[in-house]
Motif scaffolding. Structure first.
Motif, mmCIF file in Angstrom:
data_model
loop_
_atom_site.group_PDB
_atom_site.id
_atom_site.type_symbol
_atom_site.label_atom_id
_atom_site.label_comp_id
_atom_site.label_asym_id
_atom_site.label_seq_id
_atom_site.Cartn_x
_atom_site.Cartn_y
_atom_site.Cartn_z
ATOM 1 N N PHE A 84 -0.859 16.676 -19.731
ATOM 2 C CA PHE A 84 -0.511 16.575 -21.141
ATOM 3 C C PHE A 84 -0.194 17.976 -21.661
ATOM 4 C CE2 PHE A 84 -1.366 16.451 -25.641
ATOM 5 C CZ PHE A 84 -0.860 15.218 -26.047
ATOM 6 N N PHE A 85 -0.971 18.949 -21.207
ATOM 7 C CA PHE A 85 -0.762 20.350 -21.569
ATOM 8 C C PHE A 85 0.691 20.754 -21.323
ATOM 9 C CE2 PHE A 85 -0.696 24.792 -20.067
ATOM 10 C CZ PHE A 85 -1.228 25.447 -21.169
ATOM 11 N N ASP A 86 1.214 20.445 -20.140
ATOM 12 C CA ASP A 86 2.599 20.781 -19.822
ATOM 13 C C ASP A 86 3.591 19.912 -20.591
ATOM 14 O OD1 ASP A 86 1.965 22.858 -18.042
ATOM 15 O OD2 ASP A 86 1.760 21.449 -16.364
ATOM 16 N N ALA A 87 3.264 18.639 -20.755
ATOM 17 C CA ALA A 87 4.183 17.711 -21.433
ATOM 18 C C ALA A 87 4.448 18.116 -22.883
ATOM 19 C CB ALA A 87 3.629 16.289 -21.375
ATOM 20 N N VAL A 88 3.461 18.727 -23.546
ATOM 21 C CA VAL A 88 3.658 19.111 -24.949
ATOM 22 C C VAL A 88 4.201 20.523 -25.113
ATOM 23 C CG1 VAL A 88 1.896 17.517 -25.802
ATOM 24 C CG2 VAL A 88 1.273 19.902 -25.326
ATOM 25 N N GLY A 89 4.355 21.255 -24.016
ATOM 26 C CA GLY A 89 4.911 22.604 -24.120
ATOM 27 C C GLY A 89 3.940 23.708 -23.789
ATOM 28 N N GLY A 90 2.758 23.368 -23.297
ATOM 29 C CA GLY A 90 1.811 24.372 -22.837
ATOM 30 C C GLY A 90 1.174 25.199 -23.935
ATOM 31 N N GLU A 91 0.800 26.395 -23.568
ATOM 32 C CA GLU A 91 0.038 27.272 -24.463
ATOM 33 C C GLU A 91 0.700 27.502 -25.827
ATOM 34 O OE1 GLU A 91 -1.885 31.764 -24.523
ATOM 35 O OE2 GLU A 91 -1.505 30.788 -22.590
ATOM 36 N N PRO A 92 2.017 27.741 -25.907
ATOM 37 C CA PRO A 92 2.608 27.970 -27.234
ATOM 38 C C PRO A 92 2.374 26.806 -28.203
ATOM 39 C CG PRO A 92 4.163 28.614 -25.527
ATOM 40 C CD PRO A 92 3.012 27.919 -24.827
ATOM 41 N N THR A 93 2.381 25.586 -27.702
ATOM 42 C CA THR A 93 2.156 24.425 -28.566
ATOM 43 C C THR A 93 0.729 24.410 -29.094
ATOM 44 O OG1 THR A 93 3.840 23.156 -27.416
ATOM 45 C CG2 THR A 93 2.197 21.894 -28.655
ATOM 46 N N PHE A 94 -0.231 24.676 -28.231
ATOM 47 C CA PHE A 94 -1.625 24.667 -28.678
ATOM 48 C C PHE A 94 -1.910 25.847 -29.617
ATOM 49 C CE2 PHE A 94 -1.781 21.736 -25.174
ATOM 50 C CZ PHE A 94 -2.556 20.721 -25.710
ATOM 51 N N ARG A 95 -1.296 26.978 -29.376
ATOM 52 C CA ARG A 95 -1.468 28.117 -30.291
ATOM 53 C C ARG A 95 -0.883 27.787 -31.667
ATOM 54 N NH1 ARG A 95 -4.417 31.949 -28.441
ATOM 55 N NH2 ARG A 95 -4.530 32.228 -26.203
ATOM 56 N N LYS A 96 0.270 27.147 -31.687
ATOM 57 C CA LYS A 96 0.874 26.758 -32.972
ATOM 58 C C LYS A 96 -0.011 25.743 -33.694
ATOM 59 C CE LYS A 96 4.912 24.849 -35.219
ATOM 60 N NZ LYS A 96 6.224 24.251 -35.125
ATOM 61 N N LEU A 97 -0.515 24.754 -32.959
ATOM 62 C CA LEU A 97 -1.400 23.751 -33.559
ATOM 63 C C LEU A 97 -2.589 24.417 -34.235
ATOM 64 C CD1 LEU A 97 -2.388 20.730 -33.825
ATOM 65 C CD2 LEU A 97 -3.614 21.143 -31.678
ATOM 66 N N TRP A 137 -6.838 19.409 -22.327
ATOM 67 C CA TRP A 137 -5.580 18.695 -22.069
ATOM 68 C C TRP A 137 -4.911 19.108 -20.760
ATOM 69 C CZ3 TRP A 137 -4.710 14.326 -24.340
ATOM 70 C CH2 TRP A 137 -5.297 14.074 -25.578
ATOM 71 N N GLY A 138 -5.622 19.781 -19.872
ATOM 72 C CA GLY A 138 -5.094 20.042 -18.539
ATOM 73 C C GLY A 138 -4.564 21.440 -18.310
ATOM 74 N N GLY A 139 -4.808 22.357 -19.233
ATOM 75 C CA GLY A 139 -4.369 23.739 -19.075
ATOM 76 C C GLY A 139 -5.421 24.584 -18.377
ATOM 77 N N PRO A 140 -5.303 25.894 -18.509
ATOM 78 C CA PRO A 140 -6.235 26.811 -17.840
ATOM 79 C C PRO A 140 -7.687 26.553 -18.245
ATOM 80 C CG PRO A 140 -4.462 28.019 -18.940
ATOM 81 C CD PRO A 140 -4.311 26.586 -19.328
ATOM 82 N N LYS A 141 -8.590 26.850 -17.356
ATOM 83 C CA LYS A 141 -10.037 26.639 -17.563
ATOM 84 C C LYS A 141 -10.707 27.863 -18.192
ATOM 85 C CE LYS A 141 -9.797 22.714 -15.300
ATOM 86 N NZ LYS A 141 -9.223 21.645 -16.065
ATOM 87 N N THR A 142 -9.970 28.628 -18.934
ATOM 88 C CA THR A 142 -10.468 29.868 -19.527
ATOM 89 C C THR A 142 -11.664 29.633 -20.441
ATOM 90 O OG1 THR A 142 -8.197 30.670 -19.452
ATOM 91 C CG2 THR A 142 -9.763 31.971 -20.746
ATOM 92 N N TYR A 143 -11.647 28.548 -21.206
ATOM 93 C CA TYR A 143 -12.759 28.279 -22.123
ATOM 94 C C TYR A 143 -14.075 28.217 -21.346
ATOM 95 C CZ TYR A 143 -15.752 26.268 -25.661
ATOM 96 O OH TYR A 143 -16.792 26.057 -26.535
ATOM 97 N N ALA A 174 2.166 12.771 -29.809
ATOM 98 C CA ALA A 174 1.461 13.037 -31.068
ATOM 99 C C ALA A 174 0.320 12.043 -31.261
ATOM 100 C CB ALA A 174 2.438 12.980 -32.240
ATOM 101 N N THR A 175 0.559 10.788 -30.920
ATOM 102 C CA THR A 175 -0.472 9.758 -31.075
ATOM 103 C C THR A 175 -1.650 10.019 -30.147
ATOM 104 O OG1 THR A 175 1.136 8.109 -31.801
ATOM 105 C CG2 THR A 175 -0.943 7.273 -30.876
ATOM 106 N N ALA A 176 -1.383 10.358 -28.898
ATOM 107 C CA ALA A 176 -2.474 10.650 -27.963
ATOM 108 C C ALA A 176 -3.306 11.831 -28.449
ATOM 109 C CB ALA A 176 -1.911 10.923 -26.569
ATOM 110 N N LEU A 177 -2.639 12.888 -28.915
ATOM 111 C CA LEU A 177 -3.348 14.068 -29.414
ATOM 112 C C LEU A 177 -4.166 13.715 -30.643
ATOM 113 C CD1 LEU A 177 -3.906 17.110 -29.349
ATOM 114 C CD2 LEU A 177 -1.744 17.442 -30.591
ATOM 115 N N TRP A 178 -3.556 13.015 -31.591
ATOM 116 C CA TRP A 178 -4.245 12.659 -32.825
ATOM 117 C C TRP A 178 -5.441 11.742 -32.554
ATOM 118 C CZ3 TRP A 178 -5.403 14.517 -37.148
ATOM 119 C CH2 TRP A 178 -6.002 13.725 -38.130
ATOM 120 N N ASP A 179 -5.281 10.782 -31.666
ATOM 121 C CA ASP A 179 -6.389 9.879 -31.367
ATOM 122 C C ASP A 179 -7.610 10.660 -30.873
ATOM 123 O OD1 ASP A 179 -4.843 7.697 -32.085
ATOM 124 O OD2 ASP A 179 -4.540 6.985 -30.026
#
Length: 162
Positions: free
Chosen positions: A36-49, A87-93, A137-142
């Motif tokens: 999902f991380f890649d499908a939504v555009g990766g890190e830039p998308t999550f940073r924008k969110l 959402w499937g990105g790096p395990k940095t957290y 968007a629906t998957a993320l919002w849910d």
């Protein structure tokens, strides 16, 4: 036909489970997974969110006092890293902070219906500003909505003595 299992969402062409997007192949069998991380555009998308979300929190009289740091930057970074990992990105957290333990980390803060709803209002605006395809968007919002309800730690109903 692939049927969704518990914890799985299905649209006409994709399913999401454990942070992975599974496009349906021509035969109805899943094609190779894309996170999902890649499908939504990766890190830039999550940073924008998260940037959009905290822009709303910064001026919110109910939520802003819940953040002890003068600068919201550290909180924004923690949320960004958490969401990317979930959402499937790096395990940095987890590398930096260990297990998320979301309820434990939020226990010192009063989170009732009003706080939950304010959080959801800012997050809804942030999700909408991403302009994701509807199924993403629906998957993320849910997920975000379930998480917000899970964080409530104060009952709004006063206990009446017997």
């Amino acid at each position: 036909m692939i049927r969704p299992t518990s914890g799985q969402r299905r649209t006409a062409t994709k399913t999401w489970q454990d942070g992975a997007v599974h496009p349906a192949g021509e035969s109805g069998n899943p094609a190779p997974s894309t996170s999902f991380f890649d499908a939504v555009g990766g890190e830039p998308t999550f940073r924008k969110l998260v940037d959009e979300f905290y822009a709303g929190v910064a001026g919110d009289p109910l939520l802003r006092p819940m953040y002890p740091e003068e600068d919201l930057g550290p909180a924004a970074e923690r949320l960004t890293l958490f969401l990317m990992q979930y959402w499937g990105g790096p395990k940095t957290y987890s590398t930096q902070r260990g297990h998320p333990r979301l309820r434990m980390r939020h226990a010192p803060f009063r989170i009732g219906a009003a706080e939950r709803d304010a959080w959801l209002r800012h997050m809804r605006q942030a999700v909408d500003r991403l302009n994701l395809p509807p199924e993403l968007a629906t998957a993320l919002w849910d997920y975000l909505e379930r998480a917000a309800y899970f964080m409530v730690n104060v009952s709004e109903d006063p206990v009446t003595p017997a």
